[in-house]
Motif scaffolding. Structure first.
Motif, mmCIF file in Angstrom:
data_model
loop_
_atom_site.group_PDB
_atom_site.id
_atom_site.type_symbol
_atom_site.label_atom_id
_atom_site.label_comp_id
_atom_site.label_asym_id
_atom_site.label_seq_id
_atom_site.Cartn_x
_atom_site.Cartn_y
_atom_site.Cartn_z
ATOM 1 N N LEU A 1 -12.397 -2.913 -4.651
ATOM 2 C CA LEU A 1 -12.356 -4.048 -5.568
ATOM 3 C C LEU A 1 -10.925 -4.340 -5.998
ATOM 4 O O LEU A 1 -10.481 -5.495 -6.015
ATOM 5 N N ILE A 2 -10.179 -3.304 -6.341
ATOM 6 C CA ILE A 2 -8.782 -3.478 -6.763
ATOM 7 C C ILE A 2 -7.943 -4.008 -5.608
ATOM 8 O O ILE A 2 -7.111 -4.915 -5.782
ATOM 9 N N LEU A 3 -8.166 -3.487 -4.409
ATOM 10 C CA LEU A 3 -7.415 -3.952 -3.243
ATOM 11 C C LEU A 3 -7.693 -5.419 -2.965
ATOM 12 O O LEU A 3 -6.771 -6.195 -2.681
ATOM 13 N N ALA A 4 -8.965 -5.822 -3.059
ATOM 14 C CA ALA A 4 -9.318 -7.229 -2.819
ATOM 15 C C ALA A 4 -8.613 -8.140 -3.806
ATOM 16 O O ALA A 4 -8.131 -9.225 -3.436
ATOM 17 N N ARG A 5 -8.530 -7.722 -5.055
ATOM 18 C CA ARG A 5 -7.857 -8.538 -6.066
ATOM 19 C C ARG A 5 -6.359 -8.617 -5.801
ATOM 20 O O ARG A 5 -5.748 -9.679 -5.937
ATOM 21 N N ARG A 6 -5.755 -7.507 -5.407
ATOM 22 C CA ARG A 6 -4.312 -7.500 -5.145
ATOM 23 C C ARG A 6 -3.950 -8.363 -3.943
ATOM 24 O O ARG A 6 -2.881 -8.964 -3.895
ATOM 25 N N LEU B 1 0.799 -1.229 0.000
ATOM 26 C CA LEU B 1 0.000 0.000 0.000
ATOM 27 C C LEU B 1 0.832 1.279 0.000
ATOM 28 O O LEU B 1 0.293 2.360 -0.220
ATOM 29 N N GLN B 2 2.145 1.117 0.265
ATOM 30 C CA GLN B 2 3.010 2.286 0.411
ATOM 31 C C GLN B 2 2.513 3.179 1.547
ATOM 32 O O GLN B 2 2.524 4.423 1.453
ATOM 33 N N VAL B 3 2.033 2.509 2.589
ATOM 34 C CA VAL B 3 1.581 3.175 3.809
ATOM 35 C C VAL B 3 2.112 2.357 4.979
ATOM 36 O O VAL B 3 2.038 1.128 4.969
ATOM 37 N N GLU B 4 2.665 3.031 5.994
ATOM 38 C CA GLU B 4 3.146 2.289 7.156
ATOM 39 C C GLU B 4 1.953 1.763 7.955
ATOM 40 O O GLU B 4 1.127 2.538 8.454
ATOM 41 N N ILE B 5 1.859 0.423 8.037
ATOM 42 C CA ILE B 5 0.747 -0.209 8.731
ATOM 43 C C ILE B 5 1.202 -0.689 10.103
ATOM 44 O O ILE B 5 2.087 -1.537 10.213
ATOM 45 N N THR B 6 0.618 -0.117 11.133
ATOM 46 C CA THR B 6 0.846 -0.555 12.514
ATOM 47 C C THR B 6 -0.518 -0.665 13.188
ATOM 48 O O THR B 6 -1.553 -0.326 12.601
ATOM 49 N N LYS B 7 -0.486 -1.125 14.432
ATOM 50 C CA LYS B 7 -1.739 -1.268 15.165
ATOM 51 C C LYS B 7 -2.443 0.074 15.342
ATOM 52 O O LYS B 7 -3.672 0.142 15.489
ATOM 53 N N ASN B 8 -1.686 1.151 15.285
ATOM 54 C CA ASN B 8 -2.259 2.483 15.488
ATOM 55 C C ASN B 8 -2.645 3.189 14.197
ATOM 56 O O ASN B 8 -3.119 4.335 14.236
ATOM 57 N N VAL C 1 -11.776 2.427 0.689
ATOM 58 C CA VAL C 1 -11.291 2.217 2.045
ATOM 59 C C VAL C 1 -10.052 3.094 2.243
ATOM 60 O O VAL C 1 -9.258 3.289 1.315
ATOM 61 N N LYS C 2 -9.897 3.604 3.459
ATOM 62 C CA LYS C 2 -8.795 4.526 3.747
ATOM 63 C C LYS C 2 -7.856 3.918 4.784
ATOM 64 O O LYS C 2 -8.277 3.505 5.861
ATOM 65 N N PHE C 3 -6.572 3.822 4.421
ATOM 66 C CA PHE C 3 -5.503 3.436 5.349
ATOM 67 C C PHE C 3 -4.641 4.679 5.576
ATOM 68 O O PHE C 3 -4.070 5.212 4.618
ATOM 69 N N GLY C 4 -4.557 5.127 6.816
ATOM 70 C CA GLY C 4 -3.791 6.343 7.064
ATOM 71 C C GLY C 4 -4.419 7.503 6.328
ATOM 72 O O GLY C 4 -5.610 7.797 6.499
ATOM 73 N N ASP C 5 -3.646 8.116 5.441
ATOM 74 C CA ASP C 5 -4.192 9.241 4.672
ATOM 75 C C ASP C 5 -4.388 8.886 3.201
ATOM 76 O O ASP C 5 -4.587 9.773 2.372
ATOM 77 N N LYS C 6 -4.334 7.571 2.879
ATOM 78 C CA LYS C 6 -4.493 7.155 1.488
ATOM 79 C C LYS C 6 -5.804 6.406 1.298
ATOM 80 O O LYS C 6 -6.198 5.583 2.128
ATOM 81 N N VAL C 7 -6.474 6.664 0.155
ATOM 82 C CA VAL C 7 -7.741 6.027 -0.176
ATOM 83 C C VAL C 7 -7.514 4.995 -1.287
ATOM 84 O O VAL C 7 -6.810 5.272 -2.270
#
Length: 362
Positions: A294-299, A260-267, A284-290
């Motif tokens: 459908l594309i995410l599910a496929r990836r 995702l090129q987003v730092e994923i942590t518990k917070n 869906v939004k992770f951090g500040d990225k949307v």
């Protein structure tokens, strides 16, 4: 008679290809053998050729190839050589469709099949043979519609794609075992009972999308195909019988961060922003990225884009409902409707609103 032969091993069994040049006098006999009153003569000639050439062939299936196209398939298990008689001929019963298709096999061979033989291979590959007769009939109509549309547009029909799976006798005999004759008869009947029927919209074949199981609703085509089809709209699917429709995928946070090129942590804040009419994740939004759901599910290789997300210290869990894109008929939904007393016409009318059945001329 034949200028060469090739023997290959498919799923542990020998398959023999016999090559015939179309300039040979025998070629037309093989190409048009289905219209002859005595097809047993072809079994005799092939059997004698194999014996006279000393070919060490222990399998059953033989394909005759003319100019790189399979024009005849011969199952020697149907031939009682000792008594010189055919013991079983499947797919040539009176009244079945005479339309032929050229099936582009994953082996690189093009196999010419009767339409009903192709439909048999698709229904057998797409639905469990234990499914209700009415669900199998619905699948038969969809398979015929898909093939007819491809033929009408001059497009290839393949045995290996994401839309429709075809299984041949070798595969089915392996997975069905002692039930082969029983299941064959059952599925052949579903094809016969829907003889030449296709699903239409506004004078044309529909795009016959279907999926394994839904989350209780099917999806609208505009959310998957970016086009709005009047017959691929979201409808309820209350009769789902797939008890495995809820699944979980655990993804290491390190991997998810790179993806995702987003730092994923518990917070890391995560929020499902928008859901579709089919209750699937649109954004869906992770951090500040949307991200497109459908594309995410496929990836991520998720079973569907109806998912919830739980982030832990070292991994993230995606919990999904349903299996597939959600368009058109749900196979397990159709099974549930059939068990509830609906016939195949009602099943198709429900999952493909605004369409109608039409019987094609042979």
């Amino acid at each position: 008679m034949f200028y060469k032969y090739l023997m290959v091993n498919v799923d542990g069994k020998d398959v023999l290809y016999l090559y015939l040049n179309n300039r040979e006098e025998y070629a037309s006999e093989f190409i048009f053998h289905r219209n002859e009153r005595e097809p047993i003569e072809l079994y005799r000639k092939i059997s004698h050729y194999v014996e006279n050439m000393g070919i060490d062939f222990t399998g059953d299936m033989i394909y005759v190839v003319v100019n790189d196209v399979v024009v005849v398939s011969v199952d020697l298990s149907n031939y009682d050589k000792k008594n010189d008689r055919l013991v079983e001929i499947i797919g040539v019963e009176a009244g079945l469709s005479n339309k032929f298709i050229d099936l582009d096999r994953s082996s690189g061979i093009i196999e010419r099949l009767k339409m009903d033989d192709y439909i048999f291979g698709v229904v057998s590959g797409e639905m469990p043979a234990v499914f209700h007769d009415e669900a199998l009939k619905a699948q038969a109509v969809i398979a015929r519609t898909y093939a007819s549309k491809r033929l009408s547009k001059g497009l290839k029909i393949k045995d290996y794609n994401a839309v429709q799976i075809y299984r041949d006798k070798h595969y089915l005999k392996e997975i069905w075992g002692n039930h082969y004759d029983e299941y064959t008869k059952k599925i052949r009947k579903s094809i016969k009972d829907t003889e030449n029927e296709v699903l239409m919209f506004d004078g044309d074949y529909i795009d016959a999308y279907y999926h394994l199981s839904s989350n209780g609703k099917t999806e609208d085509s505009s959310n998957v195909l970016k086009l709005a089809y009047p017959y691929l709209v979201s409808v309820s699917s209350f009769f789902e019988t797939d008890h495995n429709s809820v699944s979980r995928r655990i993804v290491p946070n390190d991997y998810l961060s790179k993806l995702l090129q987003v730092e994923i942590t518990k917070n890391t804040p995560v929020e499902i922003l928008v859901k579709t009419i089919g209750h699937r994740v649109k954004y869906v939004k992770f951090g500040d990225k949307v991200f497109d759901g459908l594309i995410l599910a496929r990836r991520l290789g998720l079973n569907s884009n109806d998912f919830s997300i739980s982030i832990e210290d070292s991994y993230t869990t995606f919990t999904t409902r349903g299996h597939g894109h959600g368009l058109g008929l749900s196979k397990y939904g159709a099974e549930g409707m059939a068990k509830a007393g609906y016939n195949y016409r009602q099943i198709l009318e429900h999952y493909y609103p605004n369409t109608y059945l039409q019987k094609e001329v042979k």
